[in-house]
Design an enzyme around this catalytic site. Structure first.
Site: not given
Length: 255
Positions: A160, A147
């Site tokens: 996350y 990400s």
């Protein structure tokens, strides 16, 4: 359909969103694609049907990730799926795409939240790779979907983001370890992508704000990520390993 002809790929979380687009692109390039799903068998079968309608080859396999024995269960289903199709055992391309989000700031993350997101996003791909190395052919590919949140600070997704940072480190380490076998290991890091995991994009104001993160002033599409993965999976990327490929559309450059 020739670039990946004769090769077998596994895409975890391949039934929807970015994973579905990756599975369809790899199949379009000629690979036999194992489409993994955690709970939505219907979506996985729809993905397979779409691939086959386009002239590709695929099969679905289910295994819940983030639970004890998940890697063994997934690989057993994978082996069974190949045998059922009469395909040669083994794997050429592993795409670790499956993951869950945790949109909470640090004050709101519980121990249970933390353990769950790490179990799915870090532990599962770690042991999938560990138990899959005997199946992965020399000259193969491992592609970890990370990400842009490991490059750009997003306090509201702190836990996350940490899981994706762990994947980035796994990529770097394995690239060195598996180099003697000709196996490349790379990270592809999406930014904001228009999938069902981002329902807030339906709000025009939110969509415009998030589109402005990119230098192209638009929201990413699953195909934008799938095309990068397909490149890394192919022969043209044979000299690229241990790398973090930023696929955020230039989000927050210069900020």
């Amino acid at each position: 359909m020739s670039g990946l002809s004769g090769r077998t790929a596994l895409v975890t979380g391949g039934s929807r969103g970015i994973g579905r687009s990756i599975a369809r692109r790899l199949a379009r390039d000629g690979a036999l694609v194992a489409v993994h799903y955690g709970g939505n068998e219907t979506a996985a079968k729809e993905t397979v049907a779409g691939i086959e309608a386009d002239g590709g080859q695929a099969f679905a396999l289910g295994a819940e990730l983030g639970v004890p024995g998940d890697a063994a269960a997934l690989w057993a289903a994978f082996d069974e799926g190949l045998e059922r199709r009469g395909a040669e055992p083994g794997l050429d391309i592993l795409v670790n795409n499956a993951g869950i989000t945790l949109p909470r700031q640090i004050a709101d993350v519980t121990e249970e939240d933390y353990d769950r997101v790490f179990a799915v996003n870090v532990r599962a791909p770690f042991f999938l790779i560990q138990q899959g190395l005997g199946r992965l052919r020399d000259g193969g590919r491992i592609i970890n979907i990370s990400s842009g949140a490991t490059r750009i600070a997003f306090p509201r997704t702190v836990a996350y983001s940490m899981t994706k940072g762990a994947l980035d480190t796994l990529t770097l380490t394995l690239a060195l370890a598996l180099g003697p076998r000709g196996i490349t290991v790379n990270t592809v890091a999406p930014g904001i992508v228009d999938t069902e995991i981002n329902p807030h994009l339906k709000d025009p104001r939110v969509r415009a704000e998030l589109a402005s993160f990119s230098v192209f002033d638009r929201i990413g599409q699953p195909s934008d990520i799938a095309d990068v993965v397909a490149f890394v999976a192919g022969d043209d990327a044979r000299w690229i390993t241990g790398q973090y490929l930023d696929a955020t559309g230039g989000a927050h450059l210069g900020v």
